[in-house]
Design a protein around this motif. Structure first.
Motif, PDB file in Angstrom:
ATOM      1  N   ASN A 102     -10.248   7.715  -6.537  1.00  0.00           N
ATOM      2  CA  ASN A 102     -10.983   8.510  -5.559  1.00  0.00           C
ATOM      3  C   ASN A 102     -12.443   8.661  -5.986  1.00  0.00           C
TER       4      ASN A 102
ATOM      5  N   GLY B 148      -5.574   6.040  -6.304  1.00  0.00           N
ATOM      6  CA  GLY B 148      -5.805   5.328  -7.565  1.00  0.00           C
ATOM      7  C   GLY B 148      -6.849   6.031  -8.412  1.00  0.00           C
TER       8      GLY B 148
ATOM      9  N   TRP C 253       0.839  -1.226   0.000  1.00  0.00           N
ATOM     10  CA  TRP C 253       0.000   0.000   0.000  1.00  0.00           C
ATOM     11  C   TRP C 253       0.868   1.268   0.000  1.00  0.00           C
TER      12      TRP C 253
ATOM     13  N   GLU D 203     -17.194   8.873  12.048  1.00  0.00           N
ATOM     14  CA  GLU D 203     -17.824   7.551  11.969  1.00  0.00           C
ATOM     15  C   GLU D 203     -18.197   7.206  10.531  1.00  0.00           C
ATOM     16  N   ASN D 204     -18.638   5.970  10.351  1.00  0.00           N
ATOM     17  CA  ASN D 204     -19.094   5.541   9.044  1.00  0.00           C
ATOM     18  C   ASN D 204     -20.548   6.003   8.888  1.00  0.00           C
TER      19      ASN D 204
HETATM   20  P1  ADQ Z   1     -10.431   3.995  -1.070  1.00  0.00           P
HETATM   21  O1  ADQ Z   1      -9.005   4.287  -0.747  1.00  0.00           O
HETATM   22  O2  ADQ Z   1     -11.241   3.453   0.026  1.00  0.00           O
HETATM   23  O3  ADQ Z   1     -10.552   3.039  -2.345  1.00  0.00           O
HETATM   24  P2  ADQ Z   1     -12.261   6.015  -2.373  1.00  0.00           P
HETATM   25  O4  ADQ Z   1     -12.206   5.724  -3.814  1.00  0.00           O
HETATM   26  O5  ADQ Z   1     -12.347   7.459  -2.063  1.00  0.00           O
HETATM   27  O6  ADQ Z   1     -11.005   5.436  -1.581  1.00  0.00           O
HETATM   28  O7  ADQ Z   1     -13.517   5.296  -1.762  1.00  0.00           O
HETATM   29  C1  ADQ Z   1     -13.897   5.507  -0.438  1.00  0.00           C
HETATM   30  C2  ADQ Z   1     -15.353   5.101  -0.281  1.00  0.00           C
HETATM   31  O8  ADQ Z   1     -15.645   5.041   1.112  1.00  0.00           O
HETATM   32  C3  ADQ Z   1     -16.314   6.098  -0.894  1.00  0.00           C
HETATM   33  O9  ADQ Z   1     -17.366   5.390  -1.481  1.00  0.00           O
HETATM   34  C4  ADQ Z   1     -16.814   6.907   0.307  1.00  0.00           C
HETATM   35  O10 ADQ Z   1     -18.133   7.388   0.194  1.00  0.00           O
HETATM   36  C5  ADQ Z   1     -16.735   5.893   1.417  1.00  0.00           C
HETATM   37  N1  ADQ Z   1     -16.483   6.575   2.703  1.00  0.00           N
HETATM   38  C6  ADQ Z   1     -15.375   7.222   3.069  1.00  0.00           C
HETATM   39  N2  ADQ Z   1     -15.524   7.739   4.295  1.00  0.00           N
HETATM   40  C7  ADQ Z   1     -16.765   7.404   4.693  1.00  0.00           C
HETATM   41  C8  ADQ Z   1     -17.518   7.644   5.882  1.00  0.00           C
HETATM   42  N3  ADQ Z   1     -17.026   8.336   6.897  1.00  0.00           N
HETATM   43  N4  ADQ Z   1     -18.765   7.146   5.933  1.00  0.00           N
HETATM   44  C9  ADQ Z   1     -19.264   6.434   4.907  1.00  0.00           C
HETATM   45  N5  ADQ Z   1     -18.613   6.185   3.768  1.00  0.00           N
HETATM   46  C10 ADQ Z   1     -17.374   6.662   3.672  1.00  0.00           C
HETATM   47  C11 ADQ Z   1      -9.626   2.331  -3.202  1.00  0.00           C
HETATM   48  C12 ADQ Z   1      -8.552   3.195  -3.875  1.00  0.00           C
HETATM   49  C13 ADQ Z   1      -9.210   4.345  -4.622  1.00  0.00           C
HETATM   50  C14 ADQ Z   1     -10.224   3.813  -5.639  1.00  0.00           C
HETATM   51  C15 ADQ Z   1     -11.167   2.802  -4.984  1.00  0.00           C
HETATM   52  C16 ADQ Z   1     -12.024   2.094  -6.015  1.00  0.00           C
HETATM   53  O11 ADQ Z   1      -7.645   3.691  -2.901  1.00  0.00           O
HETATM   54  O12 ADQ Z   1      -8.232   5.132  -5.293  1.00  0.00           O
HETATM   55  O13 ADQ Z   1     -10.985   4.890  -6.139  1.00  0.00           O
HETATM   56  O14 ADQ Z   1     -10.448   1.802  -4.268  1.00  0.00           O
HETATM   57  O15 ADQ Z   1     -11.238   1.499  -6.983  1.00  0.00           O
END
Ligand code: ADQ
Length: 496
Positions: free
Chosen positions: A398, A396, A109, A371-372
């Motif tokens: 976002n 990657g 990572w 929180e989630n």
């Molecule tokens: P992540 O690093 O997890 O994914 P991202 O693409 O931004 O990054 O996805 C995060 C997801 O988690 C989003 O759907 C967001 O809504 C959700 N999330 C974040 N914080 C949250 C919270 N507090 N409550 C609820 N939901 C939350 C990895 C790679 C990325 C790539 C994705 C998909 O690092 O670059 O875009 O996989 O391939």
């Protein structure tokens, strides 16, 4: 919507991911509950799996998973509907520590995100990673064995760089492809792994017939690495193919997306509309503005850099105090790793320090929701915002950036987006920043706050149009289309 099942007629589909789509957990009353983890991938792939009756191979991580699965770890899902098979792979604590927390999250990572100060290599991590990849390969080979016709295995992500090579040795004719969700690093970064390990990692990935990256730059980095470190491979940079052990491996860019329509409809619901009115009444009355950011707490996301930019703007421009409020939605992540725990502590402390320094009895500069949050609540917050900041140091793709755009049904918001995300290469209409450049970051927030409603609408409209033409279903269709095309070429007899 593209009918993805059309690509999988007469072909058994085997999906491989670290996380499982359904987790059986012991409830507090001795019962067993089923949880479906939130997240774009499960949401997009579960309907495909239902329609194609495929098999999903994943780590059985639920506390009650063993009880409901057969002796091979197989169970029909969704519970009660029995549309497809979930094949669970069992991992003990040492496996999880070595393969998942260790090599995947402490070595690969940080390396792939070029944040090498977090990179840590231990032989034990690598050994476990190999063992677990082999175990997954055995499970996939066994699933492929069960079908009489063609089969396709689709592996997800950096947890399984070696699985396809192992699979190839077990089932030479199985079509195997892999989507790499995170960046792929340049050759000078990859070689920070010990000699022997980075070559093995690349050879492992070359077990695939097709490797999909988010954007072209990561595909180019991969081709460069293979060119430099795998002496027996022949790389065709123009065609993006590699000839390796008498096979051709194709590489390409397939940017992932979201179910844009679903996000827009969540943002437009009656509940969301009421929530937007409440949020705007509380934080964005008159000429006040509301900002938002949403992240897993991860050192790749540029969270301290974002707090520093906000702190600087309120420090240097006192007239902006009380003029805008920021909602920080961040969920703790990978809390078994010390780097993540200390980051979470630092983030909370710096937000408290900023609030103490600039807050007044009537105004809290940063509202922290640690929180989630449910996606329909998230959709309302995205819609209510005037500004969304995504400040990843590397990312990657976002998906937060795309979710914000999808939910901006009123087209009032400005997206401030790190140029080091895959999204920045796709979305045209965001204000691009370099999160390491404090003054540039601050200037972008200033410009966003001052941007006219017409300009905001023009940019957001453009981004929404692009997004609607490039959803997660288009992504799936493009990958499966390309995979079946290559599969068809393999099936043709070779003529001299
Ligand atoms: P992540 O690093 O997890 O994914 P991202 O693409 O931004 O990054 O996805 C995060 C997801 O988690 C989003 O759907 C967001 O809504 C959700 N999330 C974040 N914080 C949250 C919270 N507090 N409550 C609820 N939901 C939350 C990895 C790679 C990325 C790539 C994705 C998909 O690092 O670059 O875009 O996989 O391939």
């Amino acid at each position: 919507m593209v009918d993805i099942a059309q690509y999988l007629i007469d072909c058994k589909f085997i999906l491989v991911s670290n996380r499982e789509p359904y987790e059986h957990m012991h409830g507090s009353h001795g019962d067993i509950e089923v949880k479906q983890p939130a997240g774009g991938l499960v949401t997009a792939l579960d309907p495909t799996m239902r329609r194609t009756h495929g098999t999903w191979v994943a780590w059985g991580s639920g506390t009650a998973d063993h009880e409901v699965s057969d002796e091979l770890g197989r169970v029909s899902v969704p519970p009660g509907e029995d549309c497809y098979t979930l094949r669970r792979v069992w991992l003990d604590e040492s496996d999880v520590n070595g393969y998942y927390h260790g090599f995947a999250n402490r070595a690969l990572w940080p390396l792939c995100h070029m944040l090498i100060q977090h990179f840590e290599f231990r032989t034990e991590y690598w050994e476990r990673y190999r063992t677990v990849n082999l175990r997954f390969a055995h499970a996939v080979a066994d699933e492929a064995e069960r079908c009489t016709g063609r089969a396709m295995a689709w592996i997800q992500d950096y947890h399984f760089a070696l699985a396809s090579e192992y699979l190839r040795a077990m089932r030479p004719s199985l079509f195997v492809h892999q989507f790499w969700h995170i960046p792929f690093p340049p050759a000078d970064i990859l070689r920070l792994l010990p000699i022997g390990t980075y070559e093995a990692l690349l050879r492992g990935m070359l077990g695939n017939d097709l490797i999909e990256f988010q954007i072209d730059r990561y595909a180019v980095n991969f081709l460069d690495c293979v060119d430099k470190y795998v002496s027996e491979a022949r790389v065709d940079h123009a065609r993006q193919t590699i000839t390796f052990r008498n096979r051709v491996v194709s590489v390409g860019a397939f940017p992932i997306s979201i179910d844009a329509e679903n996000f827009a409809s969540m943002a437009s619901s009656k509940e969301s509309t009421a929530r937007v009115a409440t949020l705007r009444d509380r934080y964005a009355r008159g000429d006040r503005q509301l900002g938002v950011c949403v992240d897993r707490i991860d050192y790749t996301k540029g969270i301290p850099e974002r707090i520093r930019a906000l702190d600087t703007i309120w420090e240097e421009s006192p007239e902006l105090r009380e003029r805008f409020t920021f909602i920080f939605v961040c969920t703790p992540s990978r809390t078994d790793l010390p780097a993540y725990n200390s980051l979470e502590r630092d983030v909370i402390q710096s937000i408290m320090a900023t609030n103490t320094r600039f807050g007044t009895p009537d105004w809290t500069p940063i509202v922290l929701i640690n929180e989630n949050v449910d996606s329909d609540l998230l959709a309302g917050v995205y819609r209510a915002a005037d500004i969304c900041i995504v400040s990843s140091l590397q990312d990657g793709m976002n998906l937060v950036a795309k979710e914000f755009v999808a939910c901006q049904v009123d087209e009032r918001g400005v997206l401030i987006l790190s140029r080091f995300t895959g999204s920045a290469e796709e979305i045209d209409g965001a204000m691009l920043i370099n999160p390491f450049n404090v003054d540039g970051f601050v200037a972008a927030i200033h410009a966003a706050l001052e941007m006219s409603p017409e300009e905001r609408k023009r940019r957001m409209h453009r981004m929404r149009r692009q997004l609607n033409n490039s959803t997660i279903f288009d992504w799936l269709g493009a990958i499966l289309g390309r995979a079946t095309e290559i599969m068809g070429m393999h099936a043709q007899p070779v003529t001299a």
